[in-house]
Design an enzyme around this catalytic site. Structure first.
Site, PDB file in Angstrom:
ATOM      1  N   LYS A   1       0.822  -1.213   0.057  1.00  0.00           N
ATOM      2  CA  LYS A   1       0.020   0.120   0.028  1.00  0.00           C
ATOM      3  C   LYS A   1       0.800   1.170   0.277  1.00  0.00           C
ATOM      4  CE  LYS A   1      -0.095  -0.246   4.982  1.00  0.00           C
ATOM      5  NZ  LYS A   1      -0.936  -0.895   6.181  1.00  0.00           N
TER       6      LYS A   1
ATOM      7  N   ARG B   1     -10.865   0.623  14.182  1.00  0.00           N
ATOM      8  CA  ARG B   1     -10.571   1.278  12.896  1.00  0.00           C
ATOM      9  C   ARG B   1     -11.628   0.852  11.974  1.00  0.00           C
ATOM     10  NH1 ARG B   1      -4.649   1.372  10.402  1.00  0.00           N
ATOM     11  NH2 ARG B   1      -5.106  -0.706   9.972  1.00  0.00           N
TER      12      ARG B   1
ATOM     13  N   TYR C   1      13.771  32.263   3.166  1.00  0.00           N
ATOM     14  CA  TYR C   1      12.430  32.864   3.597  1.00  0.00           C
ATOM     15  C   TYR C   1      12.417  33.431   4.883  1.00  0.00           C
ATOM     16  CZ  TYR C   1      10.341  31.617  -0.806  1.00  0.00           C
ATOM     17  OH  TYR C   1       9.711  31.243  -2.068  1.00  0.00           O
TER      18      TYR C   1
ATOM     19  N   MET D   1       9.884  25.067  -0.834  1.00  0.00           N
ATOM     20  CA  MET D   1       9.130  24.019  -1.475  1.00  0.00           C
ATOM     21  C   MET D   1      10.110  23.018  -2.349  1.00  0.00           C
ATOM     22  SD  MET D   1       6.042  24.555  -4.212  1.00  0.00           S
ATOM     23  CE  MET D   1       4.915  25.479  -3.098  1.00  0.00           C
TER      24      MET D   1
HETATM   25  C1  LIG Z   1      -0.243  -1.695   7.024  1.00  0.00           C
HETATM   26  C2  LIG Z   1      -1.002  -3.055   7.542  1.00  0.00           C
HETATM   27  C3  LIG Z   1       0.016  -4.042   7.850  1.00  0.00           C
HETATM   28  C4  LIG Z   1       1.443  -4.056   7.750  1.00  0.00           C
HETATM   29  O1  LIG Z   1       1.879  -3.529   8.935  1.00  0.00           O
HETATM   30  P1  LIG Z   1       3.373  -3.000   9.295  1.00  0.00           P
HETATM   31  O2  LIG Z   1       3.550  -2.715  10.654  1.00  0.00           O
HETATM   32  O3  LIG Z   1       3.922  -2.203   8.267  1.00  0.00           O
HETATM   33  O4  LIG Z   1       4.051  -4.568   9.310  1.00  0.00           O
HETATM   34  C5  LIG Z   1      -0.522  -5.161   8.200  1.00  0.00           C
HETATM   35  N1  LIG Z   1      -1.893  -5.227   8.363  1.00  0.00           N
HETATM   36  C6  LIG Z   1      -2.834  -4.225   8.056  1.00  0.00           C
HETATM   37  C7  LIG Z   1      -4.177  -4.288   8.063  1.00  0.00           C
HETATM   38  C8  LIG Z   1      -2.243  -3.087   7.669  1.00  0.00           C
HETATM   39  O5  LIG Z   1      -2.824  -1.935   7.183  1.00  0.00           O
END
Ligand SMILES: *Cc1c(COP(=O)(O)O)cnc(C)c1O
Length: 814
Positions: free
Chosen positions: A484, A581, A709, A758
């Site tokens: 992700k 969550r 700046y 930036m």
């Molecule tokens: C991102 C995520 C992981 C991985 O977590 P890490 O701490 O990066 O190993 C596992 N499960 C879910 C649901 C996640 O969102």
């Protein structure tokens, strides 16, 4: 022919251990090796079908039923042995014994490959040198390397790498070095050794018969152990040591100021100009110099070669090209084995179907020219390369050996003149040329526009980290690799492609778009989408993605969708066991069951939950409760659906700390990218990402002026200020401004001055002699990502995922 036993006597020219790299089937003998990940015996049939007829098989796999299923073996030459790896070593050892040339054996924890490569360049000026291809230094790589030895060679340089006790003896017997180099032993905690001393002792076995041993005497533990070992085991060995600067004979003194390395041999001083600054490279080159001097190489000869060395030249880089291409940049060397390895890497890339190979003449070869180019033709054809381009007078002379999908150019310039007309597009392009052919010009012409700031991703290290976690798990456990957020900032299509190659079972993304992008780039692993929008389901089906269903509302929307489709859909049920969550609460399970029962076309591929405090033992009680609640909820669901989906709970920290909760699958994220909260584990993981930029301009600013700046950067004393090409839009957070952040310039940490802009940042480089265009390291080894996170009060995850999209990712492996 019936099975034969030891010893193996074969006329085969090529030893194969990887079924994917066959170039000369009839001249090869295949060793069916079993590893944790694969079993060579599986590939014997396929290899036979393409013409391989010599096999070394292991007794434990070569059962009666195996022989029955592989009747063709009766027509082959095959040997049945206890261990194919040992048979391979035995064969190489016999081969080694035919040669009475000096052989240098190299071991150590760091620097082996670089020292081997550099030293072979220096010695190559006088001798025909044979060496391991790339870092072929394992139990399998070493025998393959030694097998290359032939009558023409005058010097051998072989590195040996071990990871476990009792491995060096085998490698010593295969290499039988006459001289030795012990490179840097490092401070890393050794995974399979109790302590560093035991690791040193194991490595020393390589030197049991050498006549000379070279090492750096600045590491006391190393020196003490070398002295003790040599005294007791090999008392006739001459020890030749050097020091970084103890002022005694054979010592080096490094002056950062002008990149100068001064060597004192007890009589006089020699000064070498180095093309790099970092400590590791300096140490590596010192090993090379001391050996070359011992072999009576003249100062000028050594100095000349050092001038040409590049500290990264071994790398094979993967980068984006123009016109929908991916480039594999290996533009600094070209030899047959390197070419084979590079083509193997090319085959792993799945983003574009078309494969193009551009190579130069192969120089410095001891082989008959026509034979060599015939070998290359076979290699190109066996790997189904769509277009082959040969550049240089020698390869052009041999053009008649190649098939019609080939083009030849007399030199790099004439190729560059025609490059537009060739319309190189929709392809992965391997560019591999000897240094003299300046193939970096070809890379520059084909590369997507380059920006001075880039994130380098070490694919070998990512593989190492993946395997580190993999090894902690039972063999049957699946790994869902989390890609992700652009693979935690690293670049998702390339990382996913690597993960697919190294055996991840599942991929995890946050959004549907991310999954679609991977599908469009040749990824066919199952992909879980964690947060699909209600309107995404059609696309999800179309691209064979698997949505996470985490609420009754989402389930309802899915049901409405799937009722009108004449098909089924695989989903992943997320349970909320305390994170609060996403996920179903315990009191919703009955309703979920009700819906699942009514909609059997919804297939539950997995049931999972997420730990909230896996990395911290103060939360352990909570973690155990989460697991308990998960078991109860999952059990209820399974009773209802009547089959067993995959169950999973652990993220990276969970894998490290809660082995007992592994179940069917784990979700590996940040650890794979080399980041962990656990200090001990940091030693076992390798750094994956290095963020680099360049100095755009340097100014001398007088005291009492200000920089940037808002006039926030006050100059107290006259200073040298550099502007570097990274700003908050690239992910260099504004909070790093005004001295909070430090970046590495020519080995020296330099603080920011004034506010971060930036696209740019100003730094104080008064302590360095840096020039415009010099490289700047924002994070990597030093400073590391943990330091950056701490400086601005965040976590490494945020630093990684904030790296801007316009920052180019460059992927490399050695
Ligand atoms: C991102 C995520 C992981 C991985 O977590 P890490 O701490 O990066 O190993 C596992 N499960 C879910 C649901 C996640 O969102």
């Amino acid at each position: 022919m019936p099975a034969q036993t030891f010893p193996i006597t074969t006329s085969a020219k090529y030893l194969l251990t990887d079924s994917r790299t066959v170039a000369f089937p009839t001249e090869s003998v295949f060793f069916a090796i079993k590893t944790e990940k694969s079993n060579g015996h599986q590939f014997v049939k396929d290899l036979y079908s393409i013409g391989v007829t010599q096999f070394v098989l292991e007794a434990s796999s070569c059962t009666e039923s195996y022989l029955k299923n592989n009747k063709f073996l009766e027509l082959c030459n095959y040997w049945v042995v206890d261990s194919a790896t040992e048979a391979l070593q035995e064969l190489a050892k016999k081969h080694r014994e035919n040669f009475a040339i000096p052989i240098i054996g190299i071991t150590g924890s760091n620097g082996k490959t670089i020292v081997k490569e550099w030293l072979s360049q220096i010695l190559g000026q006088k001798y025909i040198v044979v060496k391991n291809p790339k870092s072929y230094n394992s139990q399998i790589g070493v025998p393959l390397s030694v097998w290359q030895l032939n009558e023409k060679h005058q010097f051998g340089i072989f590195e040996a790498g071990i990871s476990k006790p009792n491995e060096m003896q085998n490698l010593q017997e295969v290499i039988q070095p006459t001289m030795g180099i012990f490179t840097n032993i490092g401070t890393a905690h050794a995974e399979f050794f109790e302590n560093i001393e035991l690791k040193i002792k194991e490595k020393l076995i390589l030197f049991k018969n050498v006549n000379q041993l070279f090492f750096c005497r600045d590491n006391n533990l190393l020196e003490k152990n070398i002295n003790k070992y040599i005294e007791t085991v090999n008392p006739n060995c001459k020890l030749i040591s050097w020091s970084a600067s103890d002022g005694l004979a054979n010592s080096f003194k490094f002056e950062t100021a002008n990149n100068l390395l001064t060597f004192f041999d007890g009589k006089r001083y020699y000064t070498y100009k180095l093309p790099f600054f970092d400590e590791a490279s300096v140490e590596n080159i010192c090993h090379c110099i001391i050996v070359a001097k011992y072999l009576e190489f003249e100062f000028a000869l050594i100095n000349k070669e050092i001038g040409q060395i590049r500290s990264i030249e071994m790398r094979l880089e993967l980068k984006d090209g123009t016109n929908q291409t991916q480039l594999i940049d290996d533009s600094y060397s070209n030899d047959f084995i390197g070419l084979k390895l590079a083509i193997e890497f090319l085959n792993q890339q799945k983003i574009y179907d078309k494969k193009i190979v551009i190579i130069s003449d192969i120089l410095q070869t001891d082989e008959n020219e026509q034979q060599l180019y015939q070998k290359i033709t076979n290699l190109i054809e066996a790997n189904k390369i769509d277009l082959f381009i040969g550049i240089g007078p020698i390869i052009t002379k041999n053009a008649n050996l190649f098939n019609s999908n080939s083009q030849f150019f007399y030199n790099t310039e004439s190729f560059l003149d025609k490059i537009e007309a060739l319309q190189l597009q929709n392809a992965t392009i391997l560019i591999k040329g000897a240094r003299a052919y300046s193939f970096e010009k070809i890379v520059a012409a084909l590369q997507a526009k380059n920006h001075d700031t880039f994130l380098e991703i070490n694919l070998d290290n990512l593989t190492h980290n993946f395997n580190y976690f993999r090894k902690k798990l039972p063999k049957s456990t699946k790994v869902m690799a989390m890609v992700k957020a652009f693979a935690y900032g690293a670049g998702n299509k390339e990382i996913a492609s690597l993960l697919q190659h190294i055996g991840a079972n599942y991929l995890g993304v946050a959004y549907t778009d991310e999954g679609i992008f991977l599908r469009q780039n040749g990824i066919n692993l199952p992909i879980m989408v964690m947060n699909p929008a209600n309107t995404d389901f059609k696309k999800i089906l179309e691209y064979k993605l698997e949505p996470e269903i985490f609420s009754l509302n989402k389930l309802q929307k899915l049901i409405e969708f799937i009722e009108n489709e004449n098909t089924f859909i695989k989903v992943h049920l997320k349970l909320d066991t305390g994170m609060h969550r996403l996920g179903f609460m315990a009191n919703e399970i009955d309703e979920v069951n009700f819906h699942l029962q009514k909609n059997p076309n919804i297939i539950v591929a997995s049931i999972f939950s997420h730990l909230v405090g896996a990395e911290n033992d103060i939360h352990d009680k909570f973690t155990h409760n989460q697991k308990e609640l998960f078991d109860t909820m999952a059990h209820k669901l399974m009773l209802n659906i009547g089959y067993k989906p995959l169950l999973h709970l652990l993220n990276s920290a969970g894998i490290s700390r809660f082995a007992e909760y592994t179940m069917d699958m784990v979700r590996l994220g940040v650890g794979m990218y080399g980041v962990t909260n656990n200090l001990a584990e940091r030693q076992s993981l390798e750094i994956v990402g290095t963020l680099k930029t360049k100095i755009s301009q340097i100014k001398s600013i007088l005291a009492n002026e200000t920089v940037g700046y808002g006039r926030n950067g006050s100059i107290l004393n006259d200073s040298r200020i550099a502007t570097i090409a990274i700003g908050y839009a690239d992910g260099y957070n504004r909070r790093f401004g005004n001295g909070v952040g430090k970046v590495l310039v020519n080995g020296i940490l330099c603080p920011t001055i004034g506010n971060i802009c930036m696209d740019m940042t100003m730094i104080d480089i008064t302590q360095t002699t840096a020039n415009e265009g010099d490289e700047v390291i924002v994070f990597g080894q030093n400073p590391n990502i943990y330091q950056l996170a701490e400086q601005i009060g965040t976590i490494p995850y945020e630093i990684l995922t904030n790296i801007g999209e316009r920052v180019k990712r460059i992927f490399y492996k050695v």
